[in-house]
Design a protein around this motif. Structure first.
Motif, mmCIF file in Angstrom:
data_model
loop_
_atom_site.group_PDB
_atom_site.id
_atom_site.type_symbol
_atom_site.label_atom_id
_atom_site.label_comp_id
_atom_site.label_asym_id
_atom_site.label_seq_id
_atom_site.Cartn_x
_atom_site.Cartn_y
_atom_site.Cartn_z
ATOM 1 N N THR A 1 0.851 -1.194 0.000
ATOM 2 C CA THR A 1 0.000 0.000 0.000
ATOM 3 C C THR A 1 0.886 1.244 0.000
ATOM 4 O O THR A 1 2.093 1.168 0.229
ATOM 5 C CB THR A 1 -0.917 0.019 1.236
ATOM 6 O OG1 THR A 1 -0.111 -0.055 2.424
ATOM 7 C CG2 THR A 1 -1.879 -1.161 1.207
ATOM 8 N N VAL A 2 0.280 2.407 -0.270
ATOM 9 C CA VAL A 2 1.065 3.642 -0.365
ATOM 10 C C VAL A 2 0.543 4.687 0.616
ATOM 11 O O VAL A 2 -0.631 4.701 0.976
ATOM 12 C CB VAL A 2 1.053 4.213 -1.801
ATOM 13 C CG1 VAL A 2 1.600 3.186 -2.776
ATOM 14 C CG2 VAL A 2 -0.339 4.656 -2.230
ATOM 15 N N ASP A 3 1.449 5.565 1.032
ATOM 16 C CA ASP A 3 1.105 6.628 1.976
ATOM 17 C C ASP A 3 0.843 7.958 1.285
ATOM 18 O O ASP A 3 0.092 8.784 1.797
ATOM 19 C CB ASP A 3 2.246 6.786 2.991
ATOM 20 C CG ASP A 3 2.513 5.491 3.737
ATOM 21 O OD1 ASP A 3 1.637 5.049 4.491
ATOM 22 O OD2 ASP A 3 3.597 4.908 3.535
ATOM 23 N N TYR A 4 1.483 8.157 0.122
ATOM 24 C CA TYR A 4 1.283 9.401 -0.635
ATOM 25 C C TYR A 4 1.103 9.063 -2.115
ATOM 26 O O TYR A 4 1.767 8.168 -2.649
ATOM 27 C CB TYR A 4 2.484 10.342 -0.491
ATOM 28 C CG TYR A 4 2.612 10.978 0.869
ATOM 29 C CD1 TYR A 4 1.924 12.156 1.179
ATOM 30 C CD2 TYR A 4 3.425 10.417 1.843
ATOM 31 C CE1 TYR A 4 2.044 12.745 2.428
ATOM 32 C CE2 TYR A 4 3.551 10.992 3.095
ATOM 33 C CZ TYR A 4 2.848 12.163 3.377
ATOM 34 O OH TYR A 4 2.970 12.743 4.625
ATOM 35 N N ILE A 5 0.216 9.803 -2.756
ATOM 36 C CA ILE A 5 0.012 9.715 -4.201
ATOM 37 C C ILE A 5 0.309 11.091 -4.785
ATOM 38 O O ILE A 5 -0.299 12.088 -4.381
ATOM 39 C CB ILE A 5 -1.438 9.315 -4.539
ATOM 40 C CG1 ILE A 5 -1.817 8.002 -3.853
ATOM 41 C CG2 ILE A 5 -1.626 9.205 -6.062
ATOM 42 C CD1 ILE A 5 -3.318 7.711 -3.879
ATOM 43 N N LEU A 6 1.246 11.133 -5.724
ATOM 44 C CA LEU A 6 1.593 12.386 -6.372
ATOM 45 C C LEU A 6 1.101 12.342 -7.812
ATOM 46 O O LEU A 6 1.416 11.417 -8.559
ATOM 47 C CB LEU A 6 3.108 12.613 -6.350
ATOM 48 C CG LEU A 6 3.813 12.475 -4.996
ATOM 49 C CD1 LEU A 6 5.296 12.812 -5.144
ATOM 50 C CD2 LEU A 6 3.164 13.356 -3.938
ATOM 51 N N THR A 7 0.314 13.336 -8.207
ATOM 52 C CA THR A 7 -0.185 13.442 -9.575
ATOM 53 C C THR A 7 0.213 14.814 -10.111
ATOM 54 O O THR A 7 0.689 15.667 -9.351
ATOM 55 C CB THR A 7 -1.717 13.283 -9.638
ATOM 56 O OG1 THR A 7 -2.346 14.523 -9.276
ATOM 57 C CG2 THR A 7 -2.209 12.172 -8.718
ATOM 58 N N PRO A 8 0.003 15.072 -11.395
ATOM 59 C CA PRO A 8 0.321 16.410 -11.908
ATOM 60 C C PRO A 8 -0.450 17.535 -11.227
ATOM 61 O O PRO A 8 -0.004 18.672 -11.215
ATOM 62 C CB PRO A 8 -0.060 16.305 -13.391
ATOM 63 C CG PRO A 8 0.115 14.861 -13.716
ATOM 64 C CD PRO A 8 -0.319 14.135 -12.484
ATOM 65 N N THR A 9 -1.596 17.208 -10.600
ATOM 66 C CA THR A 9 -2.411 18.282 -10.000
ATOM 67 C C THR A 9 -2.572 18.172 -8.493
ATOM 68 O O THR A 9 -3.031 19.114 -7.862
ATOM 69 C CB THR A 9 -3.822 18.297 -10.619
ATOM 70 O OG1 THR A 9 -4.518 17.087 -10.262
ATOM 71 C CG2 THR A 9 -3.761 18.430 -12.132
ATOM 72 N N ARG A 10 -2.223 17.022 -7.900
ATOM 73 C CA ARG A 10 -2.537 16.819 -6.482
ATOM 74 C C ARG A 10 -1.428 16.074 -5.740
ATOM 75 O O ARG A 10 -0.685 15.282 -6.329
ATOM 76 C CB ARG A 10 -3.831 16.003 -6.322
ATOM 77 C CG ARG A 10 -5.082 16.694 -6.779
ATOM 78 C CD ARG A 10 -6.314 15.958 -6.249
ATOM 79 N NE ARG A 10 -6.488 14.649 -6.866
ATOM 80 C CZ ARG A 10 -7.350 13.717 -6.425
ATOM 81 N NH1 ARG A 10 -8.066 13.958 -5.332
ATOM 82 N NH2 ARG A 10 -7.469 12.573 -7.050
#
Length: 319
Positions: free
Chosen positions: A160-169
């Motif tokens: 599982t992941v703790d942070y999700i980085l996207t181009p906007t968020r």
């Protein structure tokens, strides 16, 4: 699309700023994440492709490397040219893990490409003491890859992941689901992967040996049956009584391990499997006609890699 910009969001994470050593997967979408790690003068660890030659490569830029050189170091070729291997004795301590994903939910549940390498890499890091329970895991994806994922799709070995980085968020998941606590050697869901990969990944075999020496149960379930039989050569004496099943329309992306896994799950493991992936087909040899016919019935309609398999008795077996 937008991967480089999404990667810059790492710079805003306190966990990244505090990290000394960062592990980043080697795929193209994380190229900027690797560059930013090097530019911040942190230690960058990159898993070796398909774990064939070890667990990590440590990227070592030349002394006084310019930004342009660091960008090269972050590429696939740069990883080959400017790295040294880190094995089980490397005493690596990873402060932040960056993984790729095919899909991820805001709850932190992740789906990869289906081969299990990210999950296996993390489990191996746990086993060698390189990560702790609170080591943060980050994934960098496009916004369209952030979707709802049913929890029943997850298993104990899934990362599982703790942070999700996207181009906007930047999404902090606050995920409470426990991460893998090491390699689950006995699990059926891992079994197909292990049988196929133990012989191809020396570091996995070494880790299994170490854990066995330390008293851990590293038995693979049904270790001496099933797929072990499936790869046993057929003797000439018994070959004339074999019944052969033809499997066609195999997608180019499908590996023999996936077919073996499906056969095991369907209780249709053959005595011998003849894989001809380049021709998009395989031949399954069974000791008797009844077993072959059961396999045909079980495999009918099965889809692998997006293709529905063509399954029938081989031409020389038909009435």
């Amino acid at each position: 699309q937008g991967a480089a910009h999404a990667g810059t969001r790492l710079l805003l994470l306190e966990e990244f700023r505090a990290a000394q050593t960062v592990k980043v997967n080697p795929d193209a979408p994380q190229k900027n994440a690797r560059f930013l790690t090097l530019e911040a003068r942190k230690t960058l660890l990159v898993p070796t492709p398909r774990l064939r030659t070890g667990l990590f490569n440590k990227i070592v830029p030349p002394s006084g490397a310019t930004k342009e050189i660091l960008r090269i170091c972050a590429t696939a070729q740069g990883i080959k040219d400017y790295s040294v291997p880190v094995g089980l004795d490397g005493k690596a301590q990873v402060d932040l893990v960056v993984v790729g994903s095919v899909a991820v939910s805001e709850k932190g549940w992740r789906i990869g490409k289906g081969e299990g390498y990210a999950d296996m890499e993390y489990a191996m890091m746990v086993s060698m003491g390189a990560v702790q329970e609170d080591t943060p895991v980050v994934t960098i994806v496009h916004d369209c890859q952030v979707v709802d994922i049913a929890e029943e799709l997850l298993d104990d070995h899934d990362l599982t992941v703790d942070y999700i980085l996207t181009p906007t968020r930047t999404i902090q998941t606050n995920c409470k689901r426990p991460k893998p606590r090491g390699i689950l050697w006995h699990k059926a869901s891992y079994l197909c992967w292990h049988y196929e990969m133990l012989g191809k990944i020396p570091i996995l075999k070494s880790l299994r040996y170490r854990e066995k020496q330390a008293g851990k149960d590293v038995t693979l379930r049904d270790e001496h049956s099933g797929l072990a039989e499936a790869t046993t050569p057929v003797s000439k004496k018994g070959s004339d009584v074999m019944t052969t099943v033809y499997v066609g329309n195999i997608a180019p992306s499908v590996r023999v391990s996936e077919l073996k896994c499906a056969l095991r799950e369907l209780h249709a493991a053959p005595f011998q499997l003849n894989w001809q992936g380049a021709q998009h087909r395989a031949f399954l040899h069974y000791k008797d006609e009844a077993a072959a016919e059961r396999a045909v019935s079980s495999l009918k309609g099965l889809s692998l890699g997006g293709n529905t398999l063509r399954v029938e008795l081989a031409k020389n077996q038909r009435n």
